[in-house]
Design a protein around this motif. Structure first.
Motif, short mmCIF file in Angstrom:
data_model
loop_
_atom_site.label_atom_id
_atom_site.label_comp_id
_atom_site.label_asym_id
_atom_site.label_seq_id
_atom_site.Cartn_x
_atom_site.Cartn_y
_atom_site.Cartn_z
N MET A 26 0.80 -1.17 -0.14
CA MET A 26 -0.08 -0.07 0.07
C MET A 26 0.73 1.12 -0.07
O MET A 26 0.55 2.27 -0.78
CB MET A 26 -1.04 0.09 1.23
N ARG A 27 2.10 1.03 0.97
CA ARG A 27 2.77 2.19 0.77
C ARG A 27 3.33 2.52 -0.69
O ARG A 27 3.39 3.82 -0.95
CB ARG A 27 4.08 2.18 1.87
N TYR A 28 3.72 1.56 -1.39
CA TYR A 28 4.17 1.65 -2.64
C TYR A 28 3.20 2.12 -3.67
O TYR A 28 3.39 3.11 -4.44
CB TYR A 28 4.68 0.17 -3.22
N LEU A 29 2.12 1.41 -3.64
CA LEU A 29 0.89 1.82 -4.55
C LEU A 29 0.49 3.46 -4.27
O LEU A 29 0.01 3.96 -5.12
CB LEU A 29 -0.27 0.91 -4.28
N CYS A 30 0.93 3.85 -3.20
CA CYS A 30 0.39 5.15 -2.63
C CYS A 30 1.65 6.22 -2.61
O CYS A 30 1.65 7.36 -2.00
CB CYS A 30 -0.51 5.36 -1.56
N HIS A 31 2.66 6.01 -3.40
CA HIS A 31 3.94 6.79 -3.08
C HIS A 31 3.98 8.21 -3.69
O HIS A 31 4.65 8.98 -3.58
CB HIS A 31 5.14 6.05 -3.48
N GLY A 32 2.87 8.28 -4.38
CA GLY A 32 2.77 9.66 -5.06
C GLY A 32 2.52 10.71 -3.86
O GLY A 32 2.85 11.82 -4.56
N TYR A 33 2.01 10.32 -3.03
CA TYR A 33 1.90 11.46 -1.89
C TYR A 33 3.11 12.02 -1.32
O TYR A 33 3.17 12.92 -1.08
CB TYR A 33 0.96 10.83 -0.84
N GLU A 34 4.21 11.33 -1.70
CA GLU A 34 5.32 11.67 -1.28
C GLU A 34 6.27 12.49 -2.23
O GLU A 34 7.41 12.74 -2.22
CB GLU A 34 6.38 10.50 -0.74
N GLN A 35 5.72 12.55 -3.55
CA GLN A 35 6.54 13.10 -4.68
C GLN A 35 5.91 14.64 -4.76
O GLN A 35 4.74 15.07 -4.34
CB GLN A 35 6.21 12.48 -5.70
N ASN A 36 6.50 15.46 -5.31
CA ASN A 36 6.55 16.85 -5.45
C ASN A 36 7.08 17.19 -6.89
O ASN A 36 7.70 16.62 -7.36
CB ASN A 36 7.49 17.52 -4.80
N LEU A 37 6.10 18.07 -7.67
CA LEU A 37 6.17 18.16 -9.20
C LEU A 37 7.57 18.82 -9.68
O LEU A 37 7.96 18.31 -10.21
CB LEU A 37 4.98 19.03 -9.43
N ASP A 38 7.74 19.82 -8.73
CA ASP A 38 9.07 20.57 -9.22
C ASP A 38 10.08 19.66 -8.68
O ASP A 38 11.24 19.57 -9.63
CB ASP A 38 9.18 21.97 -8.23
N GLU A 39 10.24 18.68 -7.80
CA GLU A 39 11.47 18.01 -7.56
C GLU A 39 11.37 16.92 -8.59
O GLU A 39 12.53 16.24 -9.08
CB GLU A 39 11.21 17.27 -6.08
N LEU A 40 10.02 16.50 -8.80
CA LEU A 40 10.04 15.32 -10.10
C LEU A 40 10.56 15.71 -11.43
O LEU A 40 11.40 15.00 -12.09
CB LEU A 40 8.58 14.89 -10.19
N VAL A 41 10.25 17.04 -11.68
CA VAL A 41 10.62 17.37 -13.25
C VAL A 41 12.11 17.84 -12.89
O VAL A 41 12.96 17.66 -13.75
CB VAL A 41 9.89 18.88 -13.37
#
Length: 186
Positions: A36-51
């Motif tokens: 579940m943590r893996y399937l929902c890891h998008g909560y830990e991401q940030n758009l600016d850091e991702l780009v």
């Protein structure tokens, strides 16, 4: 090492009438919590850091399309998966986005509890914000396990959602070109 989520899964197993201490289930709460943590890891991401600055100067002002980006998400109503693909296009205005970043943006929002309609909008808004494009188009097609495994149990249904921003909303020709490129128009 046990955490709060593991304990909740133990209680879910008990609530279903299972014995979480039986051999086949002993490690299930830990595995389920990790999944579940893996399937929902998008909560830990940030758009600016991702780009991460992966925008590149370009004179190109023609449509850029990335199609058939597979996605896996969880329905926020039943916590069951929906699985499909996203098609994303934008019209650059002086800069283009690194190719893998388009797929990563889809994943960041898909890896949260979602409804498909919101996911489609979030991807479009994020690409627009990052690129400053003249237009952004997103189409998502997915099959929902909450409709296939329970309820009406319709195995062949596919939900399609779209968001068209800027030039894709304003110009029927631009929208038609995008739909043709992703195989959704004649």
């Amino acid at each position: 090492m046990s955490d709060e989520l593991d304990l909740y899964y133990r209680e879910i197993l008990r609530g279903l009438g299972e014995d979480p201490d039986r051999e086949g289930l002993r490690e299930t709460p830990k595995r389920a919590a990790k999944a579940m943590r893996y399937l929902c890891h998008g909560y830990e991401q940030n758009l600016d850091e991702l780009v991460n600055g992966a925008l590149f100067a370009s004179d190109n002002d023609e449509m850029v399309t990335v199609k058939d980006i597979e996605l896996y998400s969880l329905c926020e109503h039943h916590l069951l998966p929906f699985i499909g693909k996203a098609h994303v296009a934008y019209i650059p205005t002086g800069k283009v986005l690194g190719l893998s970043k388009v797929a990563r943006i889809v994943d960041m929002f898909a890896r949260r509890l979602q409804i498909q309609e919101n996911l489609t909008r979030q991807v479009a808004d994020a690409v627009q914000r990052v690129t400053g494009a003249a237009g952004v188009a997103v189409v998502i097609e997915a099959q929902h396990m909450c409709m296939m495994m329970r309820g009406v149990e319709k195995q062949n249904s596919v939900m399609s959602t779209s968001v068209m921003l800027g030039a894709f909303r304003e110009s029927q020709n631009t929208r038609h070109e995008f739909l043709k490129l992703i195989g959704r128009s004649n």
